[in-house]
Design an enzyme around this catalytic site. Structure first.
Site, mmCIF file in Angstrom:
data_model
loop_
_atom_site.group_PDB
_atom_site.id
_atom_site.type_symbol
_atom_site.label_atom_id
_atom_site.label_comp_id
_atom_site.label_asym_id
_atom_site.label_seq_id
_atom_site.Cartn_x
_atom_site.Cartn_y
_atom_site.Cartn_z
ATOM 1 N N TRP A 14 0.231 -1.202 -0.035
ATOM 2 C CA TRP A 14 -0.099 -0.266 0.119
ATOM 3 C C TRP A 14 1.106 1.516 -0.203
ATOM 4 C CZ3 TRP A 14 -3.083 2.705 -2.046
ATOM 5 C CH2 TRP A 14 -4.098 3.070 -1.049
ATOM 6 N N GLY A 15 1.870 1.086 0.866
ATOM 7 C CA GLY A 15 2.950 2.523 0.301
ATOM 8 C C GLY A 15 3.281 2.450 -0.571
ATOM 9 N N ARG A 35 14.772 -2.129 4.702
ATOM 10 C CA ARG A 35 16.517 -2.773 3.844
ATOM 11 C C ARG A 35 16.169 -1.851 2.806
ATOM 12 N NH1 ARG A 35 13.946 -7.583 1.768
ATOM 13 N NH2 ARG A 35 11.937 -7.060 2.235
ATOM 14 N N LYS A 108 -4.933 1.872 9.105
ATOM 15 C CA LYS A 108 -5.721 1.366 9.606
ATOM 16 C C LYS A 108 -6.109 0.667 10.866
ATOM 17 C CE LYS A 108 -8.220 2.734 4.806
ATOM 18 N NZ LYS A 108 -8.531 1.820 3.835
ATOM 19 N N ALA A 142 -5.068 -1.748 -2.962
ATOM 20 C CA ALA A 142 -3.363 -2.110 -3.563
ATOM 21 C C ALA A 142 -2.967 -2.440 -4.954
ATOM 22 C CB ALA A 142 -1.888 -2.200 -2.455
ATOM 23 N N LYS A 193 -13.286 -1.900 9.915
ATOM 24 C CA LYS A 193 -13.708 -2.784 9.072
ATOM 25 C C LYS A 193 -12.631 -3.845 8.214
ATOM 26 C CE LYS A 193 -9.942 -1.540 5.658
ATOM 27 N NZ LYS A 193 -9.220 -2.200 4.944
ATOM 28 N N THR A 250 -13.134 -4.647 1.544
ATOM 29 C CA THR A 250 -12.321 -5.115 1.789
ATOM 30 C C THR A 250 -13.146 -6.838 2.163
ATOM 31 O OG1 THR A 250 -11.662 -3.573 3.621
ATOM 32 C CG2 THR A 250 -10.854 -5.852 4.140
ATOM 33 N N VAL A 282 0.500 -7.855 6.808
ATOM 34 C CA VAL A 282 0.275 -7.622 7.953
ATOM 35 C C VAL A 282 -1.405 -7.533 7.816
ATOM 36 C CG1 VAL A 282 -0.294 -6.430 10.106
ATOM 37 C CG2 VAL A 282 1.681 -6.685 8.936
ATOM 38 N N GLU A 284 -4.515 -6.631 9.131
ATOM 39 C CA GLU A 284 -4.353 -5.234 10.800
ATOM 40 C C GLU A 284 -5.103 -5.758 11.735
ATOM 41 O OE1 GLU A 284 -2.824 -3.147 11.685
ATOM 42 O OE2 GLU A 284 -1.974 -2.062 9.766
#
Length: 336
Positions: A14-15, A35, A108, A142, A193, A250, A282, A284
């Site tokens: 997502w970043g 990294r 989130k 993403a 969500k 989601t 991850v 979340e």
């Protein structure tokens, strides 16, 4: 104020995608990767093979593993690290943050222990006023956005002018951001969500169909809205992109990490087995279900789906037993 340079901290899927969105919208972007090898791969191949393979990144997006280089001259700093590591990461970056820059959260979740929303964590750790912090929330899968598929999102900030500046900095032919001043509602919609998506995944893993999914999504939205009302959110937010829009994407998409993780639990895998299969990605909701549950208990809000997901993830309840428990609850009117 026009935003000409943006720093994005976190080179996960997502970043990296959001960095691409901003770069495609015009501003120069520096993407920080933890990294060295990830930063080097992005610089040399114009792709992020670990998290976004096959997607060519714009020439005005550069990568570094040195946060000071990312921050230098940035008018906006986008924080794209997992919610439960945000405090630790930001504490290390605090002294390098550009004065007056808008701080933007992509995370989130609700922080374990403090039960703070991400914007509250940022404001506290960075020692900046709340109106200097913005959040991005909405149906943000993403892989689809990186492929240039049309989507809309919400940029929420209590300072409307800051939200508009960010809106201009990430508007392009495939990404349409709307502004909102309801930070509380947008953050709660984005955090809750993930938990509801875990429940939908469990139902899918158990072999249930669309009626079950629709019921979980709708009742999940109801309990999210109750929590939002108790914490001062605008109820209309939950009918918008950061509420229903994000929830549907989601809960329904196989691209959703939380939905996929929940499906593995529904098929009988243990938490450890599902985490191993996620290959470092991850989910979340696995941690946020506990903090959201505690937040709901603090303000006296009933959130049975969230409570049940917590019990499956952390107390040994099976996904099958969760379904029976939810269906066996006391009957009541829909709006209670």
């Amino acid at each position: 104020m026009a935003i000409d340079k943006v720093a994005v901290l976190g080179a996960g899927s997502w970043g990296t995608t959001f960095a691409k969105v901003v770069a495609d919208s015009g501003p120069d972007v520096v993407l920080w990767a933890r990294r060295d090898e990830v930063a080097s791969a992005i610089s040399s191949t114009r792709t992020n093979p670990d998290y976004l393979p096959g997607v060519t990144l714009p020439s005005n997006l550069v990568a570094t593993s040195d946060p000071a280089k990312a921050f230098d001259g940035a008018q906006a700093v986008v924080l794209a690290v997992p919610s439960q590591t945000l405090r630790a990461n930001l504490s290390g970056w605090r002294d390098m943050l550009p004065a007056g820059a808008t701080l933007v959260s992509l995370a989130k979740g609700v922080e374990l222990g403090t039960l703070k929303r991400m914007s509250e964590v940022i404001s506290e750790v960075a020692a900046v006023p709340s109106d200097q912090v913005a959040v991005v929330s909405g149906p943000n899968l993403a892989k689809e956005i990186a492929a240039g598929q049309p989507t809309a999102t919400v940029i929420a900030c209590s300072d409307h002018d800051r939200a508009v500046d960010l809106q201009h900095a990430c508007s392009n032919s495939y990404f349409r951001p709307y502004t909102n001043t309801d930070v509380v509602g947008c953050e709660l919609g984005g955090a809750c969500k993930n938990v509801i998506a875990l429940a939908c995944g469990m139902a899918a893993g158990l072999g249930f169909g669309d009626n079950t999914m629709a019921s979980i999504i709708t009742r999940g939205l109801a309990e999210t809205s109750r929590l939002g009302a108790a914490l001062g959110a605008d109820p209309l937010t939950f009918a918008g992109l950061a509420g229903l829009g994000d929830l549907v994407a989601t809960c329904a998409s196989p691209l959703s990490r939380n939905r996929t993780f929940g499906e593995r639990l529904g098929r009988g895998e243990s938490l450890a087995q599902a985490q191993e299969a996620a290959h470092g990605q991850v989910a979340e909701g696995v941690k946020s279900c506990s903090s959201i549950r505690a937040l709901a208990q603090r303000v006296g809000v009933d959130m049975p789906i969230t409570d049940g997901v917590h019990m499956v993830c952390h107390d040994g309840l099976s996904a099958g037993d969760l379904g029976a428990a939810l269906l066996g609850r006391e009957r009541k009117a829909e709006r209670q």
